[in-house]
Design a protein around this motif. Structure first.
Motif, short mmCIF file in Angstrom:
data_model
loop_
_atom_site.label_atom_id
_atom_site.label_comp_id
_atom_site.label_asym_id
_atom_site.label_seq_id
_atom_site.Cartn_x
_atom_site.Cartn_y
_atom_site.Cartn_z
N ILE A 191 9.58 -123.16 17.17
CA ILE A 191 8.20 -123.24 16.72
C ILE A 191 8.12 -122.65 15.32
N THR A 192 7.60 -123.45 14.36
CA THR A 192 7.58 -123.03 12.95
C THR A 192 6.21 -123.31 12.34
N PRO A 193 5.53 -122.29 11.79
CA PRO A 193 4.28 -122.51 11.07
C PRO A 193 4.56 -122.82 9.61
N SER A 194 3.67 -123.56 8.96
CA SER A 194 3.85 -123.83 7.54
C SER A 194 2.52 -124.19 6.90
N VAL A 195 2.29 -123.62 5.73
CA VAL A 195 1.17 -123.99 4.88
C VAL A 195 1.53 -123.57 3.47
N ASP A 196 1.23 -124.38 2.50
CA ASP A 196 1.62 -124.13 1.12
C ASP A 196 1.03 -122.82 0.61
N GLY A 197 1.88 -121.99 0.00
CA GLY A 197 1.43 -120.75 -0.60
C GLY A 197 1.52 -119.53 0.29
N TYR A 198 2.00 -119.69 1.52
CA TYR A 198 2.03 -118.57 2.46
C TYR A 198 3.41 -118.45 3.10
N SER A 199 3.77 -117.21 3.42
CA SER A 199 4.99 -116.95 4.19
C SER A 199 4.58 -116.41 5.55
N PHE A 200 5.54 -116.45 6.49
CA PHE A 200 5.21 -116.09 7.87
C PHE A 200 6.26 -115.14 8.44
N ALA A 201 5.78 -114.23 9.27
CA ALA A 201 6.67 -113.31 9.97
C ALA A 201 6.42 -113.41 11.47
N PRO A 202 7.44 -113.82 12.22
CA PRO A 202 8.73 -114.32 11.73
C PRO A 202 8.58 -115.73 11.15
N GLU A 203 9.63 -116.21 10.48
CA GLU A 203 9.56 -117.55 9.91
C GLU A 203 9.47 -118.61 11.00
N SER A 204 10.14 -118.38 12.13
CA SER A 204 10.09 -119.31 13.27
C SER A 204 10.49 -118.54 14.53
N GLN A 205 10.25 -119.16 15.68
CA GLN A 205 10.65 -118.55 16.95
C GLN A 205 11.26 -119.62 17.85
N THR A 206 12.28 -119.23 18.60
CA THR A 206 12.89 -120.14 19.57
C THR A 206 12.30 -119.88 20.94
N VAL A 207 12.09 -120.96 21.69
CA VAL A 207 11.44 -120.88 23.00
C VAL A 207 12.23 -121.73 23.99
N THR A 208 12.42 -121.21 25.19
CA THR A 208 13.03 -121.97 26.28
C THR A 208 12.00 -122.16 27.38
N VAL A 209 11.74 -123.41 27.74
CA VAL A 209 10.81 -123.73 28.83
C VAL A 209 11.63 -124.09 30.06
N SER A 210 11.34 -123.42 31.16
CA SER A 210 12.07 -123.67 32.40
C SER A 210 11.10 -123.58 33.58
N GLY A 211 10.24 -124.59 33.70
CA GLY A 211 9.33 -124.68 34.84
C GLY A 211 8.11 -123.80 34.74
N ALA A 212 7.88 -123.14 33.58
CA ALA A 212 6.71 -122.27 33.45
C ALA A 212 6.25 -122.26 32.00
N SER A 213 4.98 -121.99 31.79
CA SER A 213 4.43 -121.92 30.44
C SER A 213 4.93 -120.68 29.71
N VAL A 214 4.94 -120.77 28.38
CA VAL A 214 5.37 -119.65 27.54
C VAL A 214 4.23 -119.32 26.59
N THR A 215 3.77 -118.08 26.63
CA THR A 215 2.66 -117.65 25.78
C THR A 215 3.13 -116.55 24.83
N GLY A 216 2.24 -116.15 23.93
CA GLY A 216 2.53 -115.03 23.03
C GLY A 216 3.47 -115.37 21.89
N ILE A 217 3.54 -116.65 21.50
CA ILE A 217 4.36 -117.04 20.35
C ILE A 217 3.49 -116.84 19.11
N ASP A 218 3.48 -115.62 18.61
CA ASP A 218 2.54 -115.22 17.58
C ASP A 218 3.23 -115.08 16.21
N PHE A 219 2.44 -115.31 15.16
CA PHE A 219 2.93 -115.20 13.78
C PHE A 219 1.88 -114.49 12.93
N VAL A 220 2.37 -113.84 11.85
CA VAL A 220 1.48 -113.21 10.87
C VAL A 220 1.74 -113.87 9.52
#
Length: 480
Positions: free
Chosen positions: A78-107
């Motif tokens: 999962i990677t956010p992007s918009v011109d002129g801004y940086s993100f922390a973290p730059e991206s996050q890896t997620v594994t889905v295995s029969g359940a939802s995944v929440t809390g994939i947050d960025f600043v």
């Protein structure tokens, strides 16, 4: 229905049940959600991209929230992007295995826009690109192996210029014209095309060496160097010293003041060997001197501009142009308030003598702007401050004196001490960054007076810069 046989209605019912089971499992597998929240300087309408086992993108809502629905089991980034801004973290890896995944947050953090571009031609790697807004320096970067670059952190809208620079090359255009406009978005600059300024130089000739007088005479039979040295004809260099590894040419034509050559160890006072040197403008030379009296010289020329001075802090500046091929030359640097135009005569562009005695922040760096018939380029030359000898002086009685000097103000400078009897070099110290060197050369002779020189040979800020040697002397009179 006979034994061992399945009726058609039963078979159809079985197939329908299996189909519904499979479809039901598929729907359950695709019912997972990946969700998170974006906070910081930008959070609304930010693009969030999902890659991996499947690829899609969505945008955040007015509160910075996002949610990918119907995600199948698998691995995703999962990677956010918009011109002129940086993100922390730059991206996050997620594994889905029969359940939802929440809390994939960025600043997000406002980092400014960027200008990207490409340099082509023979000088495309390691080019310095300088970004200015008017006269204000905004930032700089260097090109990669493919000539590509990106200047980031541009925070204000407006017009900008980019100037490329790499020693030995000129660029078209010399500076981006018209300026590049940033209007709330990153952009791409036009390409720069590089070409070499000078060809490699070669020269051949014969020489004679007088070890008693320290005079090296060279008769150059042919020379095709682009700058003023060497020229066909006789060149006489006096007060030359030759140690096992070093040869110095005081008052050399190409480098008024001092030219220092090095080789692998050989006999002192014997010029035969393969010598190399680099002058304060970054030109490199290799001289092959034979025992039979011939000499050949090759050079990798990247500049014809030179700056040098004597120990009275009077600076001479020149750009060597024997064919008068250039239109104008100007220079900026220590002791020059804004910019100074050079005047042409006798094969070179020169300035009046400049007094830099009020300047106490070496190295002394001079940037020459050369205007040719079709393009403009810059060359840089510099020299370092002097070191003042302190000891020994007068009459000494120790056979192993310690030489000391006042370190110049150029951080990182290295020093070499040379001891001469008359015009004969008898000892040279190893290079050091300290302010002392212990003599461990041939035995000193009672009643003799010796001269010594402290040479400064470059700094981290001025790697090719060297100073004229500053001299001291002492008389050796051992105690009875």
């Amino acid at each position: 229905m006979g034994i061992g046989r399945i009726s058609t209605p039963v078979l159809l019912s079985f197939l329908i049940i299996m189909f519904m089971t499979v479809m039901g499992c598929g729907k359950m597998e695709a019912s997972s959600v990946i969700s998170g929240t974006l906070t910081g300087d930008a959070y609304k309408n930010v693009t969030i991209r999902m890659t991996g086992d499947s690829t899609t993108s969505i945008t955040t809502d007015a509160n910075g929230k996002f949610s990918f629905s119907n995600v199948e089991n698998g691995h995703y980034t999962i990677t956010p992007s918009v011109d002129g801004y940086s993100f922390a973290p730059e991206s996050q890896t997620v594994t889905v295995s029969g359940a939802s995944v929440t809390g994939i947050d960025f600043v997000s953090t406002w980092s400014g826009y960027s200008i990207s571009g490409t340099v082509t031609g023979p000088g495309k790697e390691g080019v310095t690109l300088t970004l200015k807004k008017g006269d204000a320096l905004i930032g700089s970067t260097t090109t990669d192996a493919d000539g590509k670059y990106t200047i980031t952190n541009i925070t204000l809208n407006g017009d900008y210029t980019i100037t490329p620079k790499l020693a030995g090359y000129k660029f078209t255009p010399y500076v981006t014209t018209p300026p590049i406009t940033i209007n709330s978005a990153s952009t791409t600059a036009p390409n720069f095309v590089s070409e070499t300024i000078y060809a490699a130089g070669t020269a051949q000739g014969t020489y004679t060496w007088n070890s008693m007088t320290g005079v090296l005479e060279i008769t150059w039979s042919a020379a095709d160097f682009p700058c003023n040295w060497p020229k066909a004809g006789l060149e006489s260099v006096s007060h030359v010293t030759i140690s096992k590894t070093t040869m110095t040419w005081p008052g050399a034509i190409q480098w008024p003041g001092l030219m220092i050559w090095t080789r692998t160890s050989a006999a002192a006072n014997d010029p035969a060997g393969v010598w190399t040197t680099t002058d304060q403008s970054g030109n490199t030379y290799t001289a092959t001197i034979s025992t039979s009296g011939s000499i050949s010289l090759t050079g990798n020329m990247i500049a014809c501009a030179y700056a040098w001075s004597s120990s009275d802090y009077k600076v001479s500046l020149s750009y060597q142009d024997p064919a008068h091929a250039e239109t104008s030359v100007s220079v900026k640097g220590s002791g020059i308030l804004t910019s100074l135009d050079l005047t042409y005569g006798a094969g070179e562009w020169t300035t009046p003598i400049i007094d830099i005695s009020a300047e106490h922040t070496p190295p002394y760096v001079y940037t020459f702007t050369i205007v040719g018939s079709a393009t403009i380029w810059e060359e840089t030359s510099c020299f370092v401050d002097w070191a003042a000898p302190s000891q020994p002086a007068g009459s000494i009685s120790t056979a192993t004196p310690t030489f000391s000097w006042i370190k110049n103000s150029d951080a990182g400078a290295s020093y070499v001490v040379q001891v001469l009897y008359g015009s004969t070099l008898i000892w040279e110290s190893a290079s050091t960054t300290s302010t002392t060197a212990l003599y461990n050369g041939p035995a000193l002779i009672a009643g003799h007076t010796y001269d010594y020189y402290v040479q400064v040979r470059g700094t981290s800020a001025c790697p090719h810069g060297k100073s004229i040697s500053v001299a001291g002397s002492f008389a050796y009179n051992p105690s009875p």
